[in-house]
Each structure stands twice: as structure tokens, then as C-alpha cells.
Design a protein around this motif. Structure first.
Motif, PDB file in Angstrom:
ATOM      1  N   LYS A   7       0.604  -2.912   3.017  1.00 24.86           N
ATOM      2  CA  LYS A   7       0.043  -4.229   2.538  1.00 24.86           C
ATOM      3  C   LYS A   7       1.165  -5.127   2.352  1.00 24.86           C
ATOM      4  CE  LYS A   7      -4.240  -2.040   0.903  1.00 24.86           C
ATOM      5  NZ  LYS A   7      -5.109  -1.508  -0.246  1.00 24.86           N
ATOM      6  N   GLY A   9       1.297  -9.529   2.572  1.00 17.64           N
ATOM      7  CA  GLY A   9       0.714 -10.635   3.338  1.00 17.64           C
ATOM      8  C   GLY A   9      -0.722 -10.800   4.181  1.00 17.64           C
ATOM      9  N   ARG A  10      -0.665 -11.485   5.012  1.00 19.26           N
ATOM     10  CA  ARG A  10      -1.895 -11.400   5.882  1.00 19.26           C
ATOM     11  C   ARG A  10      -1.900 -10.302   7.103  1.00 19.26           C
ATOM     12  NH1 ARG A  10      -4.662 -17.331   6.662  1.00 19.26           N
ATOM     13  NH2 ARG A  10      -6.321 -15.695   7.215  1.00 19.26           N
ATOM     14  N   ASP A  11      -0.706 -10.083   7.660  1.00 18.44           N
ATOM     15  CA  ASP A  11      -0.516  -9.236   8.645  1.00 18.44           C
ATOM     16  C   ASP A  11       0.171  -8.165   8.661  1.00 18.44           C
ATOM     17  OD1 ASP A  11      -1.891 -10.870  10.528  1.00 18.44           O
ATOM     18  OD2 ASP A  11      -0.406 -12.294  10.069  1.00 18.44           O
ATOM     19  N   THR A  33       5.686  -7.309  12.211  1.00 17.82           N
ATOM     20  CA  THR A  33       4.476  -6.763  12.121  1.00 17.82           C
ATOM     21  C   THR A  33       4.198  -6.071  13.506  1.00 17.82           C
ATOM     22  OG1 THR A  33       3.557  -8.686  13.249  1.00 17.82           O
ATOM     23  CG2 THR A  33       3.864  -8.872  10.892  1.00 17.82           C
ATOM     24  N   ARG A  76      -5.634  -8.075  11.203  1.00 15.91           N
ATOM     25  CA  ARG A  76      -6.517  -8.971  11.974  1.00 15.91           C
ATOM     26  C   ARG A  76      -6.075  -9.037  13.208  1.00 15.91           C
ATOM     27  NH1 ARG A  76      -4.313 -15.165  10.314  1.00 15.91           N
ATOM     28  NH2 ARG A  76      -2.298 -14.409   9.965  1.00 15.91           N
ATOM     29  N   ASP A 117     -11.199 -11.290  12.861  1.00 18.87           N
ATOM     30  CA  ASP A 117     -10.339 -12.013  12.039  1.00 18.87           C
ATOM     31  C   ASP A 117      -9.875 -11.152  10.676  1.00 18.87           C
ATOM     32  OD1 ASP A 117     -12.886 -12.184  11.588  1.00 18.87           O
ATOM     33  OD2 ASP A 117     -12.534 -13.727   9.880  1.00 18.87           O
ATOM     34  N   SER A 118     -10.612 -10.032  10.312  1.00 17.64           N
ATOM     35  CA  SER A 118     -10.187  -9.264   9.179  1.00 17.64           C
ATOM     36  C   SER A 118     -10.671  -8.001   9.371  1.00 17.64           C
ATOM     37  CB  SER A 118     -10.829 -10.013   7.981  1.00 17.64           C
ATOM     38  OG  SER A 118     -10.548  -9.172   6.679  1.00 17.64           O
TER      39      SER A 118
END
Length: 335
Positions: A7, A9-11, A33, A76, A117-118
Motif C-alpha cells: 500500500k 499512494g494510488r497505485d 509500480t 487500479r 478504477d479501484s
């Protein structure tokens, strides 16, 4: 080679994981990533493999790999397309409804485009606002592709598979009929799904990866009790090469596309509907299927869908009873 995303950030942050899932080493200097690695796979794969070998021999800095700290390997993704490769599952559901199944279902794959997207982390709760929506688990196998050109053959498609993993494809069963009645596919009935903590390259699976199928028992537990023990390599009508070729018939696929098998489903030894694990059968990979069997045998469903507080666990073990992909373990929680 086994890859995961911690885990961050977003990616997430790409790490290489040891074969026994005990250790990880950071792959940031090779690719930050997993998506970045997939975008440049031909260049970075040899470096990632060298890092994985060094990790196995204790030649690089390492830390303990804790699955609770992992995001989905692709938090994502550019694409998530789910097939229905186990036609036995489709046949049972239609039989329970009294609906005839078109013969084409055995020769032409079913597939829908899901939201990508998630993805939930493998230990994240399953958010459920309303229990009346009929929340269900679906234990499936997934593959991740590199870039796939339009119009590939089944054999060509297999060469574009980069990674293999598992997914809990969450479904809201009581919302599905009204959506399908519109004739335009799933939207609200398909919330975010969760991927296994680790994805694995096909070569690292050995004999378990054969003819575009993952072979082995897909273990599903519900509230600590065995619910499903189906073999993912059995009764799979369409292998992943066929599914990818179907998706790529009219368009190319971008690196990082995730393709699902649909709910893993086995027939009983006598060719009929599967039996519960408690009765000596292989059980089920989703609640909808056991409800279907109950309807066929006794005229109505008896097993309820998931409620707040229920816990689902999905994983596959190797011959030494070690987890191959790590476990998806999720508890249904109110929103």
C-alpha cells in the motif's frame, strides 16, 4: 516469480515476493509500480527475475511480507473483463430459472466489462450499504496481459499472459435481474472486487499452469467453514487463450488488462449439480450456485446471501499446503 504491491499512494509500490510468501524486496529501482513494469515488460522482466533469484538466496535487503499490508497487485487497472468460462455454472443458474440455455453458450464465451478504477485490497472489508441487495462472493482465477494486438489467435493470446492470480468478484445478486432486463449489462450490481495479495508468472506455477488453465483446488471458506473445494482446471469450457482472443477480436488490449475466468464450478462425480463440502462434494465458489442447486433439488433457495459480519476467505495451496497467491480474506461491513 511472484509480484505484489504494498500500500502506497494510488497505485502501490512494486515488490518481489519470495516463493514461500515470507519475504519481500523492493523493486522500486526497476519499476515503481506493477503497471509500470507491465508497460515495459520486455525490458524490466529480466531484472525483476534476477531480483527474485537474489531474494531467494538472501542476496538483497529484505523485509517480512505481511499480506495485510498489501494492496491488490493492480490497485487500479486499465481494463477488467470477466468471462464465464465454467459453463456448468451458467447452465445451473438457467436451469433453476426454468430458462433454456442457448447451444452457443458452449462455443462462444460470455463476457462483461467490469469497473477497474479501484480494486479492494485483499484484506479490505467488503462495503455493503444494504443487505437486501444480495451480496455474494465469486471465487475466480484471473490473468494479466501485456499488450495484445487485435485479432490474435488463441495460441498467440496465451503468449501475452504475464501473470496469474485470484479474485473475489463481488456481486449484488438482487440488483442483477433488473439491470439485465434493460438489455445493457451490469453496472450497479458489480461493485469493487478484490485481487489476491500476490500475482505469479505462469512458469512459476509449474504443472499447475497447463493449456491456458490454472489447475488446483480453489479453497473457499465462509465464516471459517469449508464452502468450496472446486478444481480450477476441471470443467473449464474456455481456457484463457480463448477468452483473451474473444476480447481482442475487434480491439487491441493494453498492458495490464485483467481477464477473469468467471466463477469456478465443478460438476458432481455423477455429472449432476455439485454437493456441499459437508456432504462429501466439492462445494461451491459462490452462494448463487448453492441457492441454484437448492432450488433444483428442493424447489426453493435456503442459503442466504452475505450479511454484515460474514467473512470470506479464498486461496489456493500447493502440495506442501503453502499458499500460492496469498489469501483474499474479507469481512462484510456496513457503509
Amino acid at each position: 516469480m511472484k509480484l505484489a504491491s504494498l500500500k502506497h499512494g494510488r497505485d502501490g509500490r512494486l515488490v518481489v515476493v519470495s516463493d514461500d510468501l515470507a519475504w519481500f524486496t523492493d523493486a522500486f529501482l526497476i519499476a515503481p509500480t506493477l503497471q509500470a513494469a507491465l508497460d515495459d515488460w520486455d525490458r524490466v522482466e529480466p531484472d525483476l527475475r534476477a531480483l527474485a533469484e537474489s531474494l531467494e538466496h538472501g542476496g538483497v535487503p529484505r523485509g517480512r511480507f505481511h499480506e495485510r499490508e498489501a494492496a491488490s497487485p493492480l490497485p487500479r487497472a486499465y481494463q477488467w473483463a470477466d468471462g464465464s468460462a465454467y459453463v456448468n455454472h451458467v447452465a445451473l443458474v438457467r436451469q433453476a430459472r426454468g430458462a433454456e440455455m442457448p447451444e452457443s453458450f458452449w462455443t462462444d464465451p460470455l463476457m462483461y466489462q467490469g469497473g477497474s478504477d479501484s480494486f479492494l485490497a485483499p484484506r479490505d472489508p467488503i462495503p455493503l450499504k444494504d443487505e437486501a441487495w444480495g451480496c455474494d462472493l465469486e471465487a475466480e482465477v484471473v490473468v494479466v496481459t501485456g499488450d495484445v494486438p487485435q485479432g490474435v489467435s488463441r495460441e498467440e493470446a496465451l503468449s501475452h499472459i504475464r501473470l496469474v492470480g485470484l479474485v473475489n468478484d463481488v456481486s449484488l445478486r438482487n440488483l442483477i435481474p433488473a439491470e439485465l432486463a434493460k438489455g445493457f449489462g451490469f453496472v450497479q450490481s458489480k461493485p469493487a472486487s478484490a485481487l489476491s495479495p500476490v500475482f505469479v508468472t505462469p512458469d512459476a506455477l509449474g504443472d499447475r499452469w497447463k493449456d491456458g488453465k490454472l489447475h488446483g483446488t480453489l479453497s473457499v471458506q465462509l465464516n471459517g467453514q469449508d464452502f468450496g473445494r472446486a478444481d480450477a482446471g476441471v470443467d473449464m469450457t474456455f481456457d484463457f487463450g480463448t477468452l483473451i482472443a474473444h476480447l481482442a477480436k475487434t480491439r487491441s488490449l493494453g498492458a495490464g488488462s485483467i481477464i477473469g475466468s468467471g466463477t469456478v464450478s465443478n460438476r458432481d462425480a455423477d455429472g449432476g449439480p455439485g454437493k456441499p463440502v459437508s456432504e462429501g462434494g466439492l462445494g461451491y465458489s459462490c452462494i448463487a450456485e448453492v441457492r441454484t442447486v437448492e432450488t433444483i433439488l428442493r424447489g426453493k433457495p435456503e442459503t442466504g446471501f452475505l450479511k454484515h459480519g460474514d467473512t470470506v476467505r479464498i486461496e489456493m495451496l500447493d502440495e506442501k499446503h503453502h499458499s500460492i497467491f496469498g489469501a483474499i480474506e474479507q469481512t462484510v461491513a456496513p457503509v
